[in-house]
Design a protein around this motif. Sequence first.
Motif, PDB file in Angstrom:
ATOM      1  N   GLY A 241       0.808  -1.222   0.000  1.00 31.02           N
ATOM      2  CA  GLY A 241       0.000   0.000   0.000  1.00 31.02           C
ATOM      3  C   GLY A 241       0.836   1.266   0.000  1.00 31.02           C
ATOM      4  N   PRO A 242       1.816   1.388   0.913  1.00 26.47           N
ATOM      5  CA  PRO A 242       2.685   2.574   0.909  1.00 26.47           C
ATOM      6  C   PRO A 242       3.422   2.779  -0.412  1.00 26.47           C
ATOM      7  N   LEU A 243       3.905   1.692  -1.017  1.00 22.67           N
ATOM      8  CA  LEU A 243       4.604   1.818  -2.296  1.00 22.67           C
ATOM      9  C   LEU A 243       3.659   2.304  -3.392  1.00 22.67           C
ATOM     10  N   GLN A 244       2.403   1.902  -3.302  1.00 23.63           N
ATOM     11  CA  GLN A 244       1.410   2.375  -4.263  1.00 23.63           C
ATOM     12  C   GLN A 244       1.260   3.890  -4.158  1.00 23.63           C
ATOM     13  N   GLU A 245       1.256   4.408  -2.920  1.00 22.35           N
ATOM     14  CA  GLU A 245       1.154   5.855  -2.718  1.00 22.35           C
ATOM     15  C   GLU A 245       2.412   6.570  -3.211  1.00 22.35           C
ATOM     16  N   VAL A 246       3.583   5.996  -2.910  1.00 20.82           N
ATOM     17  CA  VAL A 246       4.838   6.591  -3.383  1.00 20.82           C
ATOM     18  C   VAL A 246       4.836   6.676  -4.903  1.00 20.82           C
ATOM     19  N   MET A 247       4.408   5.598  -5.558  1.00 22.08           N
ATOM     20  CA  MET A 247       4.365   5.575  -7.013  1.00 22.08           C
ATOM     21  C   MET A 247       3.417   6.645  -7.549  1.00 22.08           C
ATOM     22  N   GLY A 248       2.253   6.792  -6.903  1.00 24.39           N
ATOM     23  CA  GLY A 248       1.292   7.801  -7.335  1.00 24.39           C
ATOM     24  C   GLY A 248       1.848   9.206  -7.217  1.00 24.39           C
ATOM     25  N   ILE A 249       2.575   9.470  -6.145  1.00 25.14           N
ATOM     26  CA  ILE A 249       3.183  10.792  -5.948  1.00 25.14           C
ATOM     27  C   ILE A 249       4.256  11.051  -6.993  1.00 25.14           C
TER      28      ILE A 249
END
Length: 409
Positions: A241-249
């Motif tokens: 989940g956190p990596l998904q947010e990092v990727m989105g940013i």
Amino acid sequence: MTTNTQVFLNDLIAKNIIKETDGTRKLTIQGVTKNYKVYRIPPEYLHYNIKNGRIISSINRYEAEGNVLNLTDKVAYNNILQQYIVESNSVALQSTKANIKLFGQRLPGVVLNDGRVIDGNRRFTCIRLINAEDGANLYFEAVILDQAEGLTDKDIKRLELNLQHAEERPVDYDPIDNLVEVYTVIVKDKLFTVEDYARNTNKRKSEVEKMVKKAILMAEFLEFINAKDKYYVARDLNLDGPLQEVMGILNKEDSSDEVEFLRVKNALFTALAIPYRGDTTRYIRDIGKDILSADNREEFLEEYEDIVEDVYETFQEEENVTKEVIRKVNADLESKKKSESIIEDKITTTRITNIQGKPVDSLKRSITTLESIDTDQISRLDATSKQEFKSLMDNINATMKLFGEKLGI
């Protein structure tokens, strides 16, 4: 009986130890789809696939701890990997085991002539467990493929992907294990292109491209905290989940500006390495929304540079980074408190600014809501509801009076 020496299953067919059933299973190999014969195989002649995508991070942990998985002792080898299969989804395994006890093995697996189980690891595990626990003598039913007939490693992996992803819909796949598999076969070993992987797993090309991008971020983050190739650390930290947010940013950043892009990525990796909120996914999302997309972005990045450097250097000095080491670093690192203070301050400032700038919009929405009330229904309210309605009106009038005082009217 020892099973440590190499035994080929086709030889056991000739000796009538492995027997043909009347069943078949349809497989597509090297672009050709046909029915293959199914055989009844004594489990002791089979062994788990060390490249099984469902347990890849568990094997990664075992080997990172200095252990070696060696088929010279097949019993020990199988017992170790069996435990990982059980732990990967114990609920699903118990359900499959109960089903096999009642009805037998319904779906045949796929094995290689050297005994390696390519498809059906859970069913193979259940049969081993039933035999051990109940003193049963169940066989594993499977198609036998011979590598000597021109099967390449890529053909075998393609078949494995097709069976596990396209046919069985792997809802029990840990998302990090899935990322590790993607990173291994597409990025690291270059066994498949994105298009090949998408075709063989019944996924859209765009979906696989996102998985590759996230898998690369996972590998880069592990390197940032000095845990290169320790994929089990990413699983321990629940980083999907956190990596998904990092990727989105990062998708919103200008990657052509390499210096700025790296500043943002390292700041996010640092926040990921020393989070302080319970929900790390939401924490990273808030940093992206309320800091990196806000007016105080540059101020934050400048203040955070020393923390990024300190966190990076601290982890690089650790010899064996694990989840426990990360917790210890988080507990001892002086920069952690400073990080918390900077991030919390910047998020709070942005939110206050946003609230202050929207009183007109909020009032407009309130008026729209009030105007939607059917006035004819007000007169038909019962006594209790009328009293409650009047009390709410008094609150509205008091609030409007306060607004008037703030406006000086």
